[in-house]
Design an enzyme around this catalytic site. Structure first.
Site, PDB file in Angstrom:
ATOM      1  N   TYR A   7      65.799   9.107  50.874  1.00 54.04           N
ATOM      2  CA  TYR A   7      65.051   8.486  50.154  1.00 54.04           C
ATOM      3  C   TYR A   7      63.759   7.895  50.340  1.00 54.04           C
ATOM      4  CZ  TYR A   7      67.136   4.754  52.966  1.00 54.04           C
ATOM      5  OH  TYR A   7      67.387   4.043  54.316  1.00 54.04           O
ATOM      6  N   GLY A   8      63.413   8.428  51.762  1.00 57.25           N
ATOM      7  CA  GLY A   8      62.055   8.462  52.136  1.00 57.25           C
ATOM      8  C   GLY A   8      61.384   9.359  53.082  1.00 57.25           C
ATOM      9  N   THR A   9      61.063   9.278  54.073  1.00 57.05           N
ATOM     10  CA  THR A   9      60.290  10.155  54.714  1.00 57.05           C
ATOM     11  C   THR A   9      60.888  11.450  55.160  1.00 57.05           C
ATOM     12  OG1 THR A   9      60.761   9.267  57.017  1.00 57.05           O
ATOM     13  CG2 THR A   9      58.870   8.567  56.077  1.00 57.05           C
ATOM     14  N   LEU A  10      62.194  11.500  54.743  1.00 56.36           N
ATOM     15  CA  LEU A  10      62.952  12.909  55.125  1.00 56.36           C
ATOM     16  C   LEU A  10      63.058  13.728  53.781  1.00 56.36           C
ATOM     17  CD1 LEU A  10      66.328  11.385  56.971  1.00 56.36           C
ATOM     18  CD2 LEU A  10      64.483  13.369  57.724  1.00 56.36           C
ATOM     19  N   GLU A  72      66.863   8.036  63.143  1.00 57.44           N
ATOM     20  CA  GLU A  72      67.142   6.925  62.299  1.00 57.44           C
ATOM     21  C   GLU A  72      67.667   5.837  63.119  1.00 57.44           C
ATOM     22  OE1 GLU A  72      65.938   6.529  59.313  1.00 57.44           O
ATOM     23  OE2 GLU A  72      65.726   8.492  58.523  1.00 57.44           O
TER      24      GLU A  72
END
Length: 126
Positions: A7-10, A72
């Site tokens: 849901y973010g930088t990935l 993470e």
């Protein structure tokens, strides 16, 4: 192997997306019962009723998942947990995701309508 909800930088276009290079993309997804928070350069999620998070689904191999666990801080910064995600076809499936293992500032919650993360970050930097 279980799918991974990111849901973010990935996500595609994010700075950490190369960790998912070569992994099977399964489409967009939605996670209910969690809220997204802005931690600065990256987001986090925490359980919160009546909230939702927009993201993407991938099918990573064991090596990619191990690299992402290290990225993470699995077990310290984030905990990888099994959640129920709805894919873009409306099917529900069990997937891994990373849930924040710390505190957040309530005003830093990212409204569902401003997600996904990269849209929010782009609009926040304008």
């Amino acid at each position: 192997m279980k799918p991974l909800f990111v849901y973010g930088t990935l996500m595609q276009g994010g700075g950490n997306h190369p960790y998912l290079e070569g992994q099977k993309y399964l489409g967009q997804g939605e996670l209910k019962g969690y809220a997204m928070y802005d931690l600065g350069w990256y987001p986090c999620i925490l359980p919160q009723a009546e909230e939702g998070v927009k993201g993407e689904l991938y099918l990573p191999d064991a090596q990619a998942l191990a690299h992402i666990d290290r990225l993470e801080g699995n077990g310290s910064l984030y905990n990888r947990k099994t959640v129920t995600v709805k894919n873009e076809r409306g099917d529900t499936l069990q997937a891994w995701t990373y849930v924040w293992n710390g505190q957040v500032d309530a005003p830093k919650k990212v409204d569902y309508g401003k997600q996904p993360w990269l849209n929010y970050r782009h609009s926040a930097s304008l």
